[in-house]
Design a protein around this motif. Structure first.
Motif, PDB file in Angstrom:
ATOM      1  N   MET A 175       0.624  -1.198  -0.007  1.00  0.00           N
ATOM      2  CA  MET A 175       0.012   0.100   0.062  1.00  0.00           C
ATOM      3  C   MET A 175       0.883   1.216  -0.050  1.00  0.00           C
ATOM      4  O   MET A 175       0.433   2.355  -0.366  1.00  0.00           O
ATOM      5  CB  MET A 175      -0.903   0.213   1.288  1.00  0.00           C
ATOM      6  CG  MET A 175      -1.658   1.183   1.033  1.00  0.00           C
ATOM      7  SD  MET A 175      -2.987   1.368   2.523  1.00  0.00           S
ATOM      8  CE  MET A 175      -4.146   0.163   2.108  1.00  0.00           C
ATOM      9  N   SER A 176       2.032   1.141   0.511  1.00  0.00           N
ATOM     10  CA  SER A 176       3.011   2.348   0.657  1.00  0.00           C
ATOM     11  C   SER A 176       3.420   2.663  -0.828  1.00  0.00           C
ATOM     12  O   SER A 176       4.010   3.760  -1.018  1.00  0.00           O
ATOM     13  CB  SER A 176       4.022   2.082   1.477  1.00  0.00           C
ATOM     14  OG  SER A 176       4.750   1.032   1.149  1.00  0.00           O
TER      15      SER A 176
ATOM     16  N   ALA B 111       5.453   7.311   1.099  1.00  0.00           N
ATOM     17  CA  ALA B 111       5.885   7.191   2.306  1.00  0.00           C
ATOM     18  C   ALA B 111       5.007   8.254   3.275  1.00  0.00           C
ATOM     19  O   ALA B 111       4.531   7.751   4.248  1.00  0.00           O
ATOM     20  CB  ALA B 111       7.225   7.054   2.716  1.00  0.00           C
ATOM     21  N   GLY B 112       5.261   9.382   2.641  1.00  0.00           N
ATOM     22  CA  GLY B 112       4.358  10.486   3.332  1.00  0.00           C
ATOM     23  C   GLY B 112       2.960  10.360   3.638  1.00  0.00           C
ATOM     24  O   GLY B 112       2.493  10.726   4.632  1.00  0.00           O
ATOM     25  N   MET B 113       2.298   9.858   2.562  1.00  0.00           N
ATOM     26  CA  MET B 113       0.639   9.946   2.763  1.00  0.00           C
ATOM     27  C   MET B 113       0.282   8.598   3.352  1.00  0.00           C
ATOM     28  O   MET B 113      -0.753   8.754   4.239  1.00  0.00           O
ATOM     29  CB  MET B 113       0.357   9.647   1.143  1.00  0.00           C
ATOM     30  CG  MET B 113      -1.325   9.714   1.155  1.00  0.00           C
ATOM     31  SD  MET B 113      -1.920  11.054   1.615  1.00  0.00           S
ATOM     32  CE  MET B 113      -1.641  12.143   0.068  1.00  0.00           C
ATOM     33  N   PHE B 114       1.079   7.462   3.443  1.00  0.00           N
ATOM     34  CA  PHE B 114       0.902   6.474   4.138  1.00  0.00           C
ATOM     35  C   PHE B 114       1.051   6.931   5.654  1.00  0.00           C
ATOM     36  O   PHE B 114       0.103   6.420   6.748  1.00  0.00           O
ATOM     37  CB  PHE B 114       1.811   5.301   3.941  1.00  0.00           C
ATOM     38  CG  PHE B 114       1.602   4.019   4.822  1.00  0.00           C
ATOM     39  CD1 PHE B 114       0.474   3.357   4.489  1.00  0.00           C
ATOM     40  CD2 PHE B 114       2.320   3.576   5.806  1.00  0.00           C
ATOM     41  CE1 PHE B 114       0.134   2.065   5.198  1.00  0.00           C
ATOM     42  CE2 PHE B 114       2.255   2.491   6.292  1.00  0.00           C
ATOM     43  CZ  PHE B 114       0.952   1.501   6.164  1.00  0.00           C
TER      44      PHE B 114
END
Length: 96
Positions: free
Chosen positions: A1-2, A7-10
């Motif tokens: 999903m990342s 990485a920032g949105m996750f």
């Protein structure tokens, strides 16, 4: 999903989920109020129609009596109680 979000949105989505969870838990605990009862008392909702006599204001609860001779019921419309008002209405409809 990342890979899809980066990485920032996750990290943001994960932090948001945790914050929402804490907020919901605080709301539930505050709603319990130490009673242990999950169901709060329903808000007082008035239905349709005439309000009960104890909710009427002093100005609108002027207690007047029916104008028909011998009747002690409270006046509802045009100085008559419901029974005498309906009787007058039936007489007028029959004559027209």
């Amino acid at each position: 999903m990342s890979d899809v979000f980066g990485a920032g949105m996750f990290g943001f989505a994960e932090a948001l989920g945790e914050a929402l969870g804490r907020g919901v838990a605080r709301g539930i605990n505050a709603g319990l109020g130490g009673t242990g009862n999950l169901i709060a008392a329903p808000a007082q909702v008035r239905g349709r129609g005439r309000p009960p006599k104890n909710l009427q204001t002093a100005a609108s609860s002027g207690e007047s009596r029916c104008a028909a001779e011998g009747c002690t019921s409270a006046a509802r419309a045009k100085g008559l109680c419901s029974r005498h008002y309906q009787a007058e209405r039936r007489k007028q409809l029959a004559s027209s």
